[in-house]
Write a protein that holds these residues in place. Structure first.
Motif, PDB file in Angstrom:
ATOM      1  N   VAL A 196      44.629  11.330  45.103  1.00  0.00           N
ATOM      2  CA  VAL A 196      43.360  11.229  45.433  1.00  0.00           C
ATOM      3  C   VAL A 196      42.998  10.025  46.570  1.00  0.00           C
ATOM      4  N   TRP A 197      42.033  10.241  47.308  1.00  0.00           N
ATOM      5  CA  TRP A 197      41.593   9.259  48.235  1.00  0.00           C
ATOM      6  C   TRP A 197      40.405   8.881  48.419  1.00  0.00           C
ATOM      7  N   SER A 198      40.319   7.622  49.074  1.00  0.00           N
ATOM      8  CA  SER A 198      39.028   6.982  49.303  1.00  0.00           C
ATOM      9  C   SER A 198      39.226   6.396  50.713  1.00  0.00           C
ATOM     10  N   ALA A 199      37.895   5.964  51.548  1.00  0.00           N
ATOM     11  CA  ALA A 199      37.947   5.805  52.874  1.00  0.00           C
ATOM     12  C   ALA A 199      37.147   4.299  52.836  1.00  0.00           C
ATOM     13  N   GLU A 200      37.705   3.501  53.834  1.00  0.00           N
ATOM     14  CA  GLU A 200      36.915   2.244  53.909  1.00  0.00           C
ATOM     15  C   GLU A 200      35.574   2.522  54.196  1.00  0.00           C
ATOM     16  N   THR A 201      34.912   3.448  54.830  1.00  0.00           N
ATOM     17  CA  THR A 201      33.548   3.875  55.165  1.00  0.00           C
ATOM     18  C   THR A 201      32.595   4.034  53.840  1.00  0.00           C
ATOM     19  N   GLY A 202      33.441   4.154  52.727  1.00  0.00           N
ATOM     20  CA  GLY A 202      32.772   4.003  51.211  1.00  0.00           C
ATOM     21  C   GLY A 202      32.846   5.345  50.643  1.00  0.00           C
ATOM     22  N   GLU A 203      33.342   6.393  51.121  1.00  0.00           N
ATOM     23  CA  GLU A 203      33.643   7.814  50.609  1.00  0.00           C
ATOM     24  C   GLU A 203      34.872   7.534  49.415  1.00  0.00           C
ATOM     25  N   ASP A 204      34.664   7.956  48.306  1.00  0.00           N
ATOM     26  CA  ASP A 204      35.434   7.916  47.235  1.00  0.00           C
ATOM     27  C   ASP A 204      35.663   9.212  46.292  1.00  0.00           C
ATOM     28  N   GLN A 205      36.586  10.036  46.526  1.00  0.00           N
ATOM     29  CA  GLN A 205      36.877  11.164  45.908  1.00  0.00           C
ATOM     30  C   GLN A 205      36.867  11.129  44.330  1.00  0.00           C
ATOM     31  N   VAL A 206      37.513   9.940  43.773  1.00  0.00           N
ATOM     32  CA  VAL A 206      37.581   9.897  42.250  1.00  0.00           C
ATOM     33  C   VAL A 206      36.046   9.434  41.959  1.00  0.00           C
ATOM     34  N   ARG A 207      35.346   8.886  42.579  1.00  0.00           N
ATOM     35  CA  ARG A 207      34.262   8.361  41.996  1.00  0.00           C
ATOM     36  C   ARG A 207      33.144   9.518  42.204  1.00  0.00           C
ATOM     37  N   ASP A 208      33.243  10.290  43.149  1.00  0.00           N
ATOM     38  CA  ASP A 208      32.393  11.433  43.011  1.00  0.00           C
ATOM     39  C   ASP A 208      32.739  12.517  41.889  1.00  0.00           C
ATOM     40  N   PHE A 209      34.136  12.892  41.726  1.00  0.00           N
ATOM     41  CA  PHE A 209      34.327  13.584  40.478  1.00  0.00           C
ATOM     42  C   PHE A 209      33.820  13.092  39.361  1.00  0.00           C
ATOM     43  N   ALA A 210      33.920  11.901  38.932  1.00  0.00           N
ATOM     44  CA  ALA A 210      33.514  11.059  37.867  1.00  0.00           C
ATOM     45  C   ALA A 210      31.939  11.057  37.743  1.00  0.00           C
ATOM     46  N   THR A 211      31.430  10.936  38.722  1.00  0.00           N
ATOM     47  CA  THR A 211      29.874  10.714  38.560  1.00  0.00           C
ATOM     48  C   THR A 211      29.440  12.194  38.068  1.00  0.00           C
ATOM     49  N   HIS A 212      29.725  13.553  39.106  1.00  0.00           N
ATOM     50  CA  HIS A 212      29.402  14.792  38.777  1.00  0.00           C
ATOM     51  C   HIS A 212      29.766  15.056  37.309  1.00  0.00           C
ATOM     52  N   LEU A 213      31.063  14.789  36.907  1.00  0.00           N
ATOM     53  CA  LEU A 213      31.244  15.293  35.387  1.00  0.00           C
ATOM     54  C   LEU A 213      31.007  14.467  34.321  1.00  0.00           C
ATOM     55  N   GLY A 214      30.358  13.213  34.590  1.00  0.00           N
ATOM     56  CA  GLY A 214      29.936  12.209  33.508  1.00  0.00           C
ATOM     57  C   GLY A 214      31.143  11.684  32.727  1.00  0.00           C
ATOM     58  N   MET A 215      32.024  11.175  33.465  1.00  0.00           N
ATOM     59  CA  MET A 215      33.403  10.648  32.915  1.00  0.00           C
ATOM     60  C   MET A 215      33.598   9.210  33.399  1.00  0.00           C
ATOM     61  N   SER A 216      34.188   8.643  32.419  1.00  0.00           N
ATOM     62  CA  SER A 216      34.707   7.143  32.894  1.00  0.00           C
ATOM     63  C   SER A 216      35.967   7.302  33.640  1.00  0.00           C
ATOM     64  N   HIS A 217      36.342   6.475  34.787  1.00  0.00           N
ATOM     65  CA  HIS A 217      37.359   6.544  35.417  1.00  0.00           C
ATOM     66  C   HIS A 217      38.019   5.317  36.004  1.00  0.00           C
ATOM     67  N   VAL A 218      39.320   5.235  36.173  1.00  0.00           N
ATOM     68  CA  VAL A 218      40.311   4.299  36.659  1.00  0.00           C
ATOM     69  C   VAL A 218      41.041   4.651  37.786  1.00  0.00           C
ATOM     70  N   ARG A 219      41.486   3.875  38.740  1.00  0.00           N
ATOM     71  CA  ARG A 219      42.401   4.374  39.816  1.00  0.00           C
ATOM     72  C   ARG A 219      43.298   3.429  40.247  1.00  0.00           C
ATOM     73  N   THR A 220      44.307   3.498  40.750  1.00  0.00           N
ATOM     74  CA  THR A 220      45.315   2.601  41.142  1.00  0.00           C
ATOM     75  C   THR A 220      44.784   1.943  42.619  1.00  0.00           C
ATOM     76  N   PRO A 221      45.180   0.582  42.770  1.00  0.00           N
ATOM     77  CA  PRO A 221      44.675  -0.232  43.916  1.00  0.00           C
ATOM     78  C   PRO A 221      44.912   0.707  45.084  1.00  0.00           C
ATOM     79  N   GLU A 222      43.394   0.262  45.730  1.00  0.00           N
ATOM     80  CA  GLU A 222      43.358   0.858  47.136  1.00  0.00           C
ATOM     81  C   GLU A 222      43.984   0.140  48.269  1.00  0.00           C
ATOM     82  N   ARG A 223      44.837   0.700  48.863  1.00  0.00           N
ATOM     83  CA  ARG A 223      45.686   0.114  49.650  1.00  0.00           C
ATOM     84  C   ARG A 223      45.518   0.931  51.086  1.00  0.00           C
ATOM     85  N   TRP A 224      45.022   0.139  52.130  1.00  0.00           N
ATOM     86  CA  TRP A 224      44.337   0.935  53.297  1.00  0.00           C
ATOM     87  C   TRP A 224      45.371   1.188  54.359  1.00  0.00           C
TER      88      TRP A 224
END
Length: 208
Positions: free
Chosen positions: A80-108
């Motif tokens: 899964v990926w995120s961008a320094e511009t603010g886009e976050d694939q995991v956050r989008d999925f969790a928000t749409h599905l109504g689920m809690s989430h955790v992810r590994t540290p973001e290393r750019w």
């Protein structure tokens, strides 16, 4: 993906704390509408400077629709990926599905980060990210561990991803050993079995 057997009633208060406003249409429809308002990727898949994601907007909506259809209680995701511009694939999925989430540290790297994530309908009690060997290289792999609260039961979950090159069998063996130690540390003979989700790259003749 993990789903409770049918007929089992969830304990009160075990739902994820994330609240999502109901929206008309499917997740694919919703994401398509939102994606149309986002800046397009540089060059696109066939442009002069294609990104490694290709036409991710179309794939993201399809993935979301699949997750909605499966309606799993626990989802483990790799790459899964995120961008320094603010886009976050995991956050989008969790928000749409109504689920809690955790992810590994973001290393750019070149403005993006790649990792593993756990989505859960149950509250996430704790989580921990562990680097797999070798820990001093540019492409370090991670194992994401979390404890999920389902009533009086704690469900241990580990989501990870091994190195992908077929000539890295020795490295994968070391990573598997580290994962075994993580499973052993979270194993409780009287509790819920450890749920391990792992993306494996290997050949039939590999030692691992």
């Amino acid at each position: 993906l993990m789903r409770e057997p049918e007929g089992i009633e969830k304990e009160p208060g075990t739902e994820a704390s994330t609240e999502v406003e109901s929206e008309a249409g499917t997740g694919l429809d919703t994401f398509d509408r939102e994606a149309s308002d986002r800046p397009r990727e540089v060059g696109g898949q066939k442009g002069p400077e294609p990104t490694r994601f290709g036409d991710w907007e179309l794939r993201q909506g399809a993935i979301l629709q699949t997750l909605e259809d499966l309606d799993a209680d626990v989802v483990c995701l790799q790459e899964v990926w995120s961008a320094e511009t603010g886009e976050d694939q995991v956050r989008d999925f969790a928000t749409h599905l109504g689920m809690s989430h955790v992810r590994t540290p973001e290393r750019w790297w070149k403005g993006h980060s790649f990792g593993n994530a756990i989505l859960s309908k149950y509250p996430i009690i704790d989580s921990e990210s562990t680097q797999l060997p070798p820990t001093d290289g540019p492409g370090t792999r991670w194992a994401l561990s979390a404890s999920l609260s389902r009533g009086d039961t704690s469900i241990p979950v580990i989501c990870t991803h091994l190195d992908h090159r077929f000539d890295q069998s020795q490295r994968r063996q070391e990573q598997v050993t580290a994962i075994f130690d993580l499973v052993a540390a979270r194993h409780d003979p009287a509790g819920h079995p450890v749920v391990l989700a792992c993306l494996l790259y290997t050949s039939d003749a590999a030692d691992e």
